[in-house]
Scaffold this motif. Structure first.
Motif, PDB file in Angstrom:
ATOM      1  N   ILE A  18      87.267  57.920  14.722  1.00 46.10           N
ATOM      2  CA  ILE A  18      86.959  59.232  15.138  1.00 46.10           C
ATOM      3  C   ILE A  18      87.203  60.260  13.925  1.00 46.10           C
ATOM      4  N   ILE A  19      88.465  59.958  13.015  1.00 46.00           N
ATOM      5  CA  ILE A  19      88.670  61.012  12.197  1.00 46.00           C
ATOM      6  C   ILE A  19      87.640  60.916  11.008  1.00 46.00           C
ATOM      7  N   CYS A  20      87.127  59.568  10.824  1.00 47.11           N
ATOM      8  CA  CYS A  20      85.956  59.762   9.676  1.00 47.11           C
ATOM      9  C   CYS A  20      84.977  60.347  10.071  1.00 47.11           C
ATOM     10  N   LEU A  21      84.491  60.235  11.319  1.00 48.71           N
ATOM     11  CA  LEU A  21      83.259  60.876  11.820  1.00 48.71           C
ATOM     12  C   LEU A  21      83.600  62.546  11.672  1.00 48.71           C
ATOM     13  N   VAL A  22      84.769  62.951  12.109  1.00 53.21           N
ATOM     14  CA  VAL A  22      84.991  64.402  12.087  1.00 53.21           C
ATOM     15  C   VAL A  22      84.981  64.934  10.874  1.00 53.21           C
ATOM     16  N   CYS A  23      85.713  64.005   9.711  1.00 53.55           N
ATOM     17  CA  CYS A  23      85.468  64.494   8.285  1.00 53.55           C
ATOM     18  C   CYS A  23      84.002  64.658   7.876  1.00 53.55           C
ATOM     19  N   MET A  24      83.166  63.792   8.282  1.00 60.65           N
ATOM     20  CA  MET A  24      81.696  63.788   7.765  1.00 60.65           C
ATOM     21  C   MET A  24      81.105  64.843   8.283  1.00 60.65           C
ATOM     22  N   LYS A  25      81.329  65.138   9.717  1.00 58.98           N
ATOM     23  CA  LYS A  25      80.797  66.423  10.047  1.00 58.98           C
ATOM     24  C   LYS A  25      81.376  67.578   9.666  1.00 58.98           C
ATOM     25  N   GLN A  26      82.549  67.548   9.234  1.00 58.43           N
ATOM     26  CA  GLN A  26      83.276  68.947   8.708  1.00 58.43           C
ATOM     27  C   GLN A  26      82.574  69.010   7.020  1.00 58.43           C
ATOM     28  N   GLY A  27      82.370  67.830   6.489  1.00 59.49           N
ATOM     29  CA  GLY A  27      81.553  67.854   5.189  1.00 59.49           C
ATOM     30  C   GLY A  27      80.406  68.252   5.234  1.00 59.49           C
ATOM     31  N   ASP A  28      79.541  67.876   6.299  1.00 60.51           N
ATOM     32  CA  ASP A  28      78.009  68.315   6.496  1.00 60.51           C
ATOM     33  C   ASP A  28      77.998  69.803   6.775  1.00 60.51           C
ATOM     34  N   TYR A  29      79.118  70.446   7.660  1.00 56.99           N
ATOM     35  CA  TYR A  29      79.090  71.881   7.886  1.00 56.99           C
ATOM     36  C   TYR A  29      79.238  72.592   6.871  1.00 56.99           C
ATOM     37  N   LEU A  30      80.399  72.145   5.721  1.00 60.05           N
ATOM     38  CA  LEU A  30      80.501  73.031   4.794  1.00 60.05           C
ATOM     39  C   LEU A  30      79.402  72.862   3.660  1.00 60.05           C
ATOM     40  N   LYS A  31      78.756  71.884   3.527  1.00 57.26           N
ATOM     41  CA  LYS A  31      77.538  71.714   2.699  1.00 57.26           C
ATOM     42  C   LYS A  31      76.500  72.706   3.140  1.00 57.26           C
ATOM     43  N   LYS A  32      76.112  72.826   4.504  1.00 52.88           N
ATOM     44  CA  LYS A  32      75.452  73.736   5.175  1.00 52.88           C
ATOM     45  C   LYS A  32      75.854  75.320   5.088  1.00 52.88           C
ATOM     46  N   GLU A  33      76.953  75.226   5.125  1.00 46.49           N
ATOM     47  CA  GLU A  33      77.639  76.698   4.807  1.00 46.49           C
ATOM     48  C   GLU A  33      77.787  77.167   3.290  1.00 46.49           C
ATOM     49  N   GLN A  34      77.454  76.304   2.408  1.00 44.67           N
ATOM     50  CA  GLN A  34      77.633  76.573   1.065  1.00 44.67           C
ATOM     51  C   GLN A  34      76.229  77.737   0.913  1.00 44.67           C
ATOM     52  N   LYS A  35      76.497  78.803   0.507  1.00 41.92           N
ATOM     53  CA  LYS A  35      75.585  79.779   0.170  1.00 41.92           C
ATOM     54  C   LYS A  35      75.114  79.738  -1.369  1.00 41.92           C
ATOM     55  N   VAL A  36      73.871  80.006  -1.745  1.00 40.95           N
ATOM     56  CA  VAL A  36      73.511  80.239  -3.004  1.00 40.95           C
ATOM     57  C   VAL A  36      72.974  81.427  -3.300  1.00 40.95           C
ATOM     58  N   ILE A  37      73.408  81.916  -4.509  1.00 43.93           N
ATOM     59  CA  ILE A  37      72.779  83.532  -5.004  1.00 43.93           C
ATOM     60  C   ILE A  37      72.349  82.967  -6.191  1.00 43.93           C
ATOM     61  N   THR A  38      71.044  83.522  -6.441  1.00 46.51           N
ATOM     62  CA  THR A  38      70.038  83.306  -7.522  1.00 46.51           C
ATOM     63  C   THR A  38      69.851  84.705  -8.460  1.00 46.51           C
ATOM     64  N   ILE A  39      70.115  84.360  -9.622  1.00 44.05           N
ATOM     65  CA  ILE A  39      70.228  85.683 -10.557  1.00 44.05           C
ATOM     66  C   ILE A  39      69.291  85.384 -11.480  1.00 44.05           C
ATOM     67  N   GLY A  40      68.240  86.212 -12.085  1.00 44.32           N
ATOM     68  CA  GLY A  40      67.384  85.941 -13.026  1.00 44.32           C
ATOM     69  C   GLY A  40      67.505  87.264 -14.072  1.00 44.32           C
ATOM     70  N   TYR A  41      67.322  86.750 -15.305  1.00 40.48           N
ATOM     71  CA  TYR A  41      67.274  87.534 -16.593  1.00 40.48           C
ATOM     72  C   TYR A  41      66.049  87.148 -17.368  1.00 40.48           C
ATOM     73  N   GLN A  42      65.824  87.759 -18.524  1.00 40.75           N
ATOM     74  CA  GLN A  42      64.855  87.748 -19.495  1.00 40.75           C
ATOM     75  C   GLN A  42      65.408  87.320 -20.829  1.00 40.75           C
ATOM     76  N   ILE A  43      65.108  86.105 -21.353  1.00 40.15           N
ATOM     77  CA  ILE A  43      65.596  85.418 -22.562  1.00 40.15           C
ATOM     78  C   ILE A  43      65.310  86.192 -23.988  1.00 40.15           C
ATOM     79  N   PRO A  44      63.982  86.842 -23.941  1.00 42.57           N
ATOM     80  CA  PRO A  44      63.867  87.646 -25.055  1.00 42.57           C
ATOM     81  C   PRO A  44      63.854  89.275 -25.041  1.00 42.57           C
ATOM     82  N   THR A  45      64.759  89.707 -23.919  1.00 41.26           N
ATOM     83  CA  THR A  45      64.799  91.096 -23.697  1.00 41.26           C
ATOM     84  C   THR A  45      66.362  91.331 -23.697  1.00 41.26           C
ATOM     85  N   SER A  46      66.556  91.780 -24.939  1.00 43.20           N
ATOM     86  CA  SER A  46      68.152  92.082 -24.975  1.00 43.20           C
ATOM     87  C   SER A  46      68.821  93.039 -24.248  1.00 43.20           C
ATOM     88  N   VAL A  47      68.244  93.814 -23.632  1.00 47.50           N
ATOM     89  CA  VAL A  47      68.808  94.768 -22.803  1.00 47.50           C
ATOM     90  C   VAL A  47      69.444  94.155 -21.688  1.00 47.50           C
TER      91      VAL A  47
END
Length: 333
Positions: A18-47
């Motif tokens: 039961i403990i293992c299943l709970v931990c696995m579920k919690q791990g899956d939940y955390l993975k799902k909850e992890q949010k990604v923010i994507t940021i872009g820039y231009q290599i040859p644009t010095s500003v």
């Protein structure tokens, strides 16, 4: 006793499962909850190179943690020009983009707006004052000495960029009508085309002004003649704008990157050289040309207005905004 032992062992095994299943579920939940923010820039644009310090020093991640976000992942995307970043934003694959002022204003025009794509300006990165760091370049062996000789020549630059504006203004300044269509391409491709003689002149910004400062090239029109500023605008997509704390973290990270550039220059040069692939001498020269000071609204608003009016006047895109509407709706910092 043996029966009790068996029951205890089975109970322990069940509890363990039961403990293992709970931990696995919690791990899956955390993975799902992890949010990604994507940021872009231009290599040859010095500003946009404040972004390279933010990336290399994990400044956004550090500021997100201060805001209480420990489950955020920051992904960075680098391109050769602004258009790919705008396209990524439109498709929902990019949250924040560091763009040149002209591409940013084009991207913010009402004609580009959709239900999911409605970005706004949230900050300023680099600042080129009075056209310093921009010029029109030719090969010395081609014996072109002025813009007036470009009337029937092949010229190239990046579409809708500050260098595009510089080229058009140079034609006006020199009172010539360019007879051939401007050839639009990324500046790294434009430089290769100039090297091979496939184009006769290119309009560029730093670091290409530094790269072409050699015996093989010469500039025939210096951006300083325009006395026009150019800047990098930081643009956030609609979904990101809904989270003030994330925006606040990005803004603070940007300010920290500027402090590093100004107070720990050798460290900043090392970071930007690593991220862009340009050698440290070139980066050092660029940092002398471009200012990174998290400038105040009064320092940039006239530059943005000038670009806005130029885009309207030349009809590069349909703005469908008056200047006042654009300023009130699109600028939020």
């Amino acid at each position: 006793m043996k029966v009790l032992e068996k029951i205890c062992i089975k109970s322990i095994i069940c509890i363990g499962i039961i403990i293992c299943l709970v931990c696995m579920k919690q791990g899956d939940y955390l993975k799902k909850e992890q949010k990604v923010i994507t940021i872009g820039y231009q290599i040859p644009t010095s500003v946009t190179w404040g972004a390279t310090i933010m990336k290399r020093k994990y400044l956004v991640e550090k500021e997100l943690e201060k805001e209480g976000f420990k489950n955020y992942k920051v992904e960075w995307k680098s391109t050769q020009s602004g258009s790919p970043l705008v396209n990524l934003m439109k498709s929902g694959k990019l949250d924040i983009a560091f763009l040149g002022d002209m591409p940013a204003i084009i991207a913010l025009s009402k004609s580009q707006k959709t239900k999911s794509y409605d970005p706004k300006l949230i900050g300023i990165d680099g600042f080129g004052k009075n056209g310093v760091g921009q010029c029109i370049v030719v090969r010395k062996k081609d014996k072109i000495n002025s813009v007036k000789q470009l009337g029937n020549k092949r010229v190239a630059t990046s579409f809708g960029s500050s260098a595009d504006r510089l080229l058009r203004e140079a034609f006006t300044f020199s009172k010539i009508k360019h007879k051939k269509p401007i050839e639009y391409m990324d500046l790294n491709v434009a430089k290769l085309s100039l090297d091979k003689g496939n184009v006769d002149a290119i309009s560029v910004w730093a670091p290409y002004t530094v790269l072409t400062a050699s015996r093989e090239y010469k500039d025939i029109f210096d951006g300083k003649k325009t006395k026009r500023n150019y800047i990098s605008l930081v643009v956030a997509n609609k979904s990101t704008l809904q989270n003030y704390r994330v925006l606040n973290a990005v803004k603070k990270a940007l300010m920290r990157s500027h402090k590093i550039i100004n107070k720990k220059k050798s460290n900043a040069i090392k970071c930007s050289a690593y991220e862009t692939g340009f050698n440290r001498k070139i980066v050092n020269k660029v940092f002398k040309i471009i200012s990174y000071k998290s400038i105040k609204p009064e320092d940039y608003i006239n530059t943005i207005k000038s670009d806005f009016m130029f885009i309207n006047r030349t009809k590069l895109v349909k703005q469908n905004y008056t200047w006042e509407e654009f300023k009130n709706e699109k600028i939020i910092f």
